[in-house]
Design a protein around this motif. Structure first.
Motif, PDB file in Angstrom:
ATOM      1  N   UNK A 126      42.159  94.483  20.799  1.00 58.35           N
ATOM      2  CA  UNK A 126      41.997  93.644  21.980  1.00 58.35           C
ATOM      3  C   UNK A 126      41.950  94.498  23.248  1.00 58.35           C
ATOM      4  N   UNK A 127      41.002  94.146  24.115  1.00 58.13           N
ATOM      5  CA  UNK A 127      40.862  94.823  25.406  1.00 58.13           C
ATOM      6  C   UNK A 127      40.512  93.779  26.464  1.00 58.13           C
ATOM      7  N   UNK A 128      41.123  93.901  27.640  1.00 58.41           N
ATOM      8  CA  UNK A 128      40.759  93.042  28.764  1.00 58.41           C
ATOM      9  C   UNK A 128      39.935  93.807  29.800  1.00 58.41           C
ATOM     10  N   UNK A 129      40.125  95.121  29.869  1.00 58.00           N
ATOM     11  CA  UNK A 129      39.447  95.918  30.892  1.00 58.00           C
ATOM     12  C   UNK A 129      40.263  95.955  32.168  1.00 58.00           C
ATOM     13  N   UNK A 130      40.421  94.817  32.804  1.00 57.73           N
ATOM     14  CA  UNK A 130      41.235  94.720  34.020  1.00 57.73           C
ATOM     15  C   UNK A 130      42.716  94.703  33.658  1.00 57.73           C
ATOM     16  N   UNK A 131      43.541  95.010  34.648  1.00 61.57           N
ATOM     17  CA  UNK A 131      44.976  94.827  34.481  1.00 61.57           C
ATOM     18  C   UNK A 131      45.267  93.329  34.430  1.00 61.57           C
ATOM     19  N   UNK A 132      46.182  92.921  33.532  1.00 64.88           N
ATOM     20  CA  UNK A 132      46.461  91.490  33.369  1.00 64.88           C
ATOM     21  C   UNK A 132      47.957  91.260  33.176  1.00 64.88           C
ATOM     22  N   UNK A 133      48.363  90.046  33.524  1.00 65.96           N
ATOM     23  CA  UNK A 133      49.699  89.552  33.190  1.00 65.96           C
ATOM     24  C   UNK A 133      49.509  88.408  32.199  1.00 65.96           C
TER      25      UNK A 133
END
Length: 326
Positions: free
Chosen positions: A64-71
């Motif tokens: 899993x990858x979002x790319x952006x920083x996430x909460x």
């Protein structure tokens, strides 16, 4: 994390993505469908997300990858146990009252009944391994020989650069090896056994709320095995059955069988046969002139002479008569 382990993830990288998107909503819906409903807050960085998946038996593997920083705030996972470790970047993973600073050397083991919140850095890419909660609890109950009073809750920090962590990587690598050749299908019984090995590795090697009870149970099991062994050796020339051996060992038949499997790799009655065979072999080696193989076999509980001779030859590389005549 071992370098060979990351190279072994190639089947997961090659798997067709469940989604690959720069759309925040699509990324959230995709992860919800594969894992659990959650709150997702996008922070700094560009959305460049994907989710890849491989399934082997009841164990699910994800990249899993979002790319952006996430909460991410999914609350309790409820139905499954989740192991995750960053392959790139880092993450702050709060499991109950514990915060894990996760990176390529340290993962997190997330129990189903503990609240969860995660903060992923930009470019963070994680390996996730999902195991059904009921399988974990069934395995723990079997090891204890009793029903559980409360859910299994693990210490969340999982150090990969340790003997236990390296062993864990080898086990995941074994699962992934079946995907190295397209179309290759793992034997169903092997898959089930491998799932159980993964779960028992966690239960026996990783700290959780039943660890101390399992250690005491293991010590009691060793004592029961020793008591059963002493009884077997003292009564080898008498009729023996499993119920009588278990009673002498101070345990149930099921518990004694499990303990013998753990300590000897065989059942109690297989242990009886091996001990009887060893005694018959010793007697044949030192037998007086005129001794008959049949008499020795019967004295040590082998009623079927042909079966005794076959097993004796398999074990010692010669027939009982050859031993007697040497």
């Amino acid at each position: 994390m071992e370098s060979w382990f990351k190279r072994g993830l190639s089947p997961l990288y090659d798997a067709s993505p469940l989604f690959a998107s720069s759309d925040p909503q699509e990324a959230k819906l995709g992860t919800t469908g594969a894992l659990k409903e959650h709150d997702l807050v996008w922070r700094s960085g560009k959305v460049d997300s994907f989710l890849r998946h491989l399934q082997l038996g009841e164990v699910s593997l994800f990249l899993l990858r979002y790319g952006a920083a996430v909460h991410i705030a999914p609350g309790e996972l409820r139905r499954f146990l989740l192991f995750q470790v960053p392959l790139e970047g880092s993450a702050r993973i709060a499991v109950g009252d514990t915060v894990v600073a996760a990176d390529a050397r340290t993962g997190a083991l997330i129990s189903p009944t503990l609240p969860l919140q995660l903060d992923w850095s930009e470019g963070c890419e994680q390996l996730l391994l999902k195991i059904p909660r009921e399988r974990v609890e069934e395995s723990c109950s079997a090891l204890l020989g009793a029903q559980l009073d409360e859910p299994v809750e693990f210490c969340p920090q999982f150090v990969l650069d340790s003997p236990r962590g390296r062993s864990w990587q080898h086990q995941i690598g074994a699962l992934l090896s079946w995907f190295q050749v397209p179309g290759q299908i793992a034997p169903t019984q092997w898959v089930r056994a491998q799932e159980e090995t993964l779960i028992q590795h966690l239960l026996l090697c990783h700290q959780h709320n039943y660890s101390e009870l399992l250690r005491r149970r293991s010590g009691a099991a060793r004592r029961n095995v020793r008591m059963a062994e002493e009884y077997i050796r003292a009564h080898l020339q008498e009729p023996l059955d499993l119920a009588r051996v278990a009673q002498a060992g101070g345990s149930s038949v099921r518990s004694l069988c499990a303990a013998f499997k753990e300590h000897h790799g065989q059942s109690p009655m297989a242990y009886v046969r091996d001990q009887r065979m060893a005694q018959a072999h010793a007697e044949l080696l030192s037998a007086a002139p005129g001794t008959r193989v049949t008499d020795v076999a019967l004295r040590w509980g082998f009623i079927h002479l042909g079966r005794f001779c076959t097993r004796y030859r398999e074990r010692y590389g010669r027939t009982p008569l050859q031993t007697l005549q040497q």
